[in-house]
Each structure stands twice: as C-alpha cells, then as structure tokens.
Design an enzyme around this catalytic site. Structure first.
Site, PDB file in Angstrom:
ATOM      1  N   LYS A  57       3.455  16.364  21.096  1.00  0.00           N
ATOM      2  CA  LYS A  57       2.383  16.654  20.136  1.00  0.00           C
ATOM      3  C   LYS A  57       2.124  15.434  19.258  1.00  0.00           C
ATOM      4  CE  LYS A  57       5.602  18.762  16.841  1.00  0.00           C
ATOM      5  NZ  LYS A  57       5.926  19.974  16.053  1.00  0.00           N
TER       6      LYS A  57
ATOM      7  N   TYR B  51      -2.169  -5.211  -6.881  1.00  0.00           N
ATOM      8  CA  TYR B  51      -2.999  -4.341  -7.712  1.00  0.00           C
ATOM      9  C   TYR B  51      -2.238  -3.871  -8.948  1.00  0.00           C
ATOM     10  CZ  TYR B  51      -6.788  -3.852  -4.323  1.00  0.00           C
ATOM     11  OH  TYR B  51      -7.856  -4.083  -3.498  1.00  0.00           O
TER      12      TYR B  51
END
Length: 381
Positions: free
Chosen positions: A55, A276
C-alpha cells in the site's frame, strides 16, 4: 525529455522523468534486500503463506517494482489500501497474483474491482451486501476476505455484525471467502495485553463465520509466535527494513539510501542569521552547505537534524525549507565538500528508524512521506 532520449531517466510516481543529473536528491532502493527480508520472514513462518503489503505505493518505494521483486520470491498475494492502488498494481503485475483492497471498496466501485480481478476486503454489512450484488451482476462467484474488528476499532465488521450474520446461512452466497482476517493494534509491543485479547477475540469471531483460512499477523505479529501466524501473514514495514521488534536489534536488512546534492557552500561570520525567521545565529565563523532537499520532498521539519558525509555528522542549522536545508560543515576540511557532492540523509549512518526517532514518529511515516522529486535508483531484485 523521455526515457528513449535519456536512458538514465527514472519515472517518479507523478510521471515526471527525473534524471540523476536533474534531481536534487537520489533515492536508492535495494530490491535484493527486500527479497531477503521476505525470505527471513518466511523462514519464521514455517509453512504459513506470506503475503506482501504494498500500500501507499509500496511504502513510498514503488509498488510495481517491489511487487515484481517479491513475485520472484514466490509471493502471490498482495495487499493495498485503496481501490485505485489495486487497479494500478494489477496493471503492473498482470493476472497472476491475488490483490486485496484493505480499506474496502467505495460504494458503487464494485464493477471496477471485478473488472480488475481484485479481491474485496469486506469490512461491514453494507460492503457485504454490495459485494453480493456484484456477484449477481457478474453471474459468478467472486473472491473476498472478511475483516472483523478484534479490538483496534479501525476497520472490520463489529462483533455485533458478525453475531448477526452467524445465524444467516445465505449471507455469503456467491462469495468465495478466501480469508477471515483482522489487524493487531499493539504487535510492536510484545508484552502488551491487547495482543492476546485481540487474538482470542479473533478466534471467537471467526468461529461464527463460514470456515475459511485465517490471517492476523502483520510484520510485528510474526514475531509474537506461531499462535498468531494462522494461515497467512501480511508483513509490510519489515519488508522495507523497518524494525518490527522495537527496542531489539533489527532483524531486517536496510532497504533505502537517501542522498541529497549540495547546491552551494559558503562561509559566514559570527552573528549571521541562518534560514527563515533567523531561528539560528552563528556563534562564531561557520562553513555552511545548502542541500537541494526539503519538506516538499517529504522530510518533515521535525525529522532527523543532521546529514552525513564520509562518516562526519553535519548538523542542520535553522529551519527546514520547502526545497533546501542548511548544514554546518565546519567539521570538514576546507573545500572537502563541494557543489554537486552528495550527503547522506538515510543509509549506513542514519537508518529509517533513527530518523523516525529524532522526529518523534515511526519509520512508516518517514518512508511513506518521501516525495516524487528524487531520482529513484533500483538495485538488486
């Protein structure tokens, strides 16, 4: 750009052709290690059948490639989560293996599942009714697994639903019940009382249903012993090198090696702000490298806080950006790391489980989060 023009190109899950030269990071996937992990699990299971859970695009590593490798080890049963995954996998592996859709089929999608030759996992009375209607429309018996909720409260028929079906001899008419199954919630904690509670609940619930082979064990469940093995085990994480026995040495081989390219190097002086928000200020002169890799590639901002080069740890400085991370490379000799060089994020110096531990998460999330911008390089298999 296409594969015919550029033989080094590798299609990502989005269909982008990403050559090694064009990519900001290289993800090497060892299919031979996946095959060996499957062999190790099969050895623990004795004669019990062993499926492969692929999956989420094979936990982010490529379901088609993983399934092809496992098929060469004799794996002939695969589990996916979603119908769309099952349809894609069927196209990749052909008509041979059985493919089960763990989350069940969305209402109205049954004809697509039948056309693709998929096996429904029936999780509710409503899904049972819909699959019986599909049997009627197809004019033949159709395969399915019946999932019961033995205590995880996630997917599967509730005990009350199972008890109601116990007295209905026609409830499963036309359905070829391949397995009765459930899923363990705490198998990675061997001493957790829920394991035995679920096993006993599973035995009680499946005794109410038509006689069929049983499946309970996931990766960690295999290590709980033969009483959990039944007729089919469904390993996923362990195939991909994630430790199924946390707190103990990992019995699985590592499968992935993730390297990112250096985009730029620089020297900064004391007091310079980094990244940042200037969340870090240099406490002295530093040598930095910026790598072309960030949270858009699936590296969580809270993930492991260092890369490695030639065995030397290179700490992250400042925040992880969308497309870049800044490293402190002051521990390396000047000029040793240059633009275009590769640093390791996952590999011999830092395993998937190591990175997950730093992030306060699990290895499954690290792998499944890996994005589509890598050049994917498959070895072995």
């Amino acid at each position: 750009m296409n594969d015919a023009v550029n033989p080094t190109a590798a299609k990502t899950v989005t269909g982008w052709p990403v050559s090694e030269a064009a990519a900001g990071a290289i993800l090497t996937i060892d299919l031979g290690a996946i095959r060996e992990n499957y062999r190790r699990l099969k050895a623990l299971l004795g004669g019990v059948h062993c499926a492969g859970v692929v999956k989420a695009n094979g936990y982010g590593l490529g379901a088609a490639k993983v399934a092809a490798a496992l098929t060469r080890e004799g794996c002939d049963i695969f589990f996916v989560a979603l119908l769309a995954e099952g349809i894609a996998l069927r196209k990749a592996v052909g008509t041979g293996p059985d493919i089960y859709v763990l989350n069940g089929l969305p209402p109205g999608s049954e004809p697509e599942a039948v056309a693709a030759g998929l096996c429904a996992v029936i999780n509710s009375g409503a899904q049972l009714k819909a699959w019986r209607a599909a049997v009627h429309d197809a004019g033949r018996r159709l395969p399915a697994a019946i999932q019961v909720d033995s205590g995880m409260s996630r997917l599967g028929m509730a005990p009350a639903e199972v008890e109601a079906l116990a007295g209905d001899s026609s409830a499963f008419d036309g359905i070829d019940i391949k397995y009765v199954m459930s899923h363990l919630a705490c198998a990675d904690e061997p001493r957790h009382p829920a394991n035995e509670q679920q096993r006993l609940a599973f035995e009680r619930l499946r005794a109410m249903l038509p006689r069929a082979p049983a499946s309970l064990a996931n990766s960690s469940g295999i290590f709980l012993g033969p009483s959990y093995h039944h007729d089919l085990a469904r390993p996923g994480a362990a195939l991909y090198g994630i430790n199924p026995t946390p707190g103990e040495p990992n019995p699985m081989l590592p499968v992935v090696w993730l390297q990112a390219k250096v985009a730029q190097t620089r020297r900064i002086e004391k007091g310079a702000g980094i990244g940042y928000g200037h969340s870090y200020h240099a406490d002295g002169p530093l040598s930095l490298a910026t790598i072309s890799f960030g949270y858009a590639d699936g590296w969580l901002r809270r993930s492991a806080s260092a890369a490695w080069f030639e065995g030397v740890r290179l700490p992250f400085l400042g925040r992880v950006s969308m497309d870049s991370i800044i490293l402190d490379i002051s521990a390396l000799p000047p000029g040793r790391l240059r633009e275009g060089d590769l640093v390791e994020l996952l590999g011999p110096s830092q395993s998937v489980d190591d990175a997950a531990g730093h992030a306060g998460t699990i290895g499954y999330e690290i792998l499944a989060s890996l994005g589509p911008r890598f050049h994917r390089h498959y070895v072995g298999g």
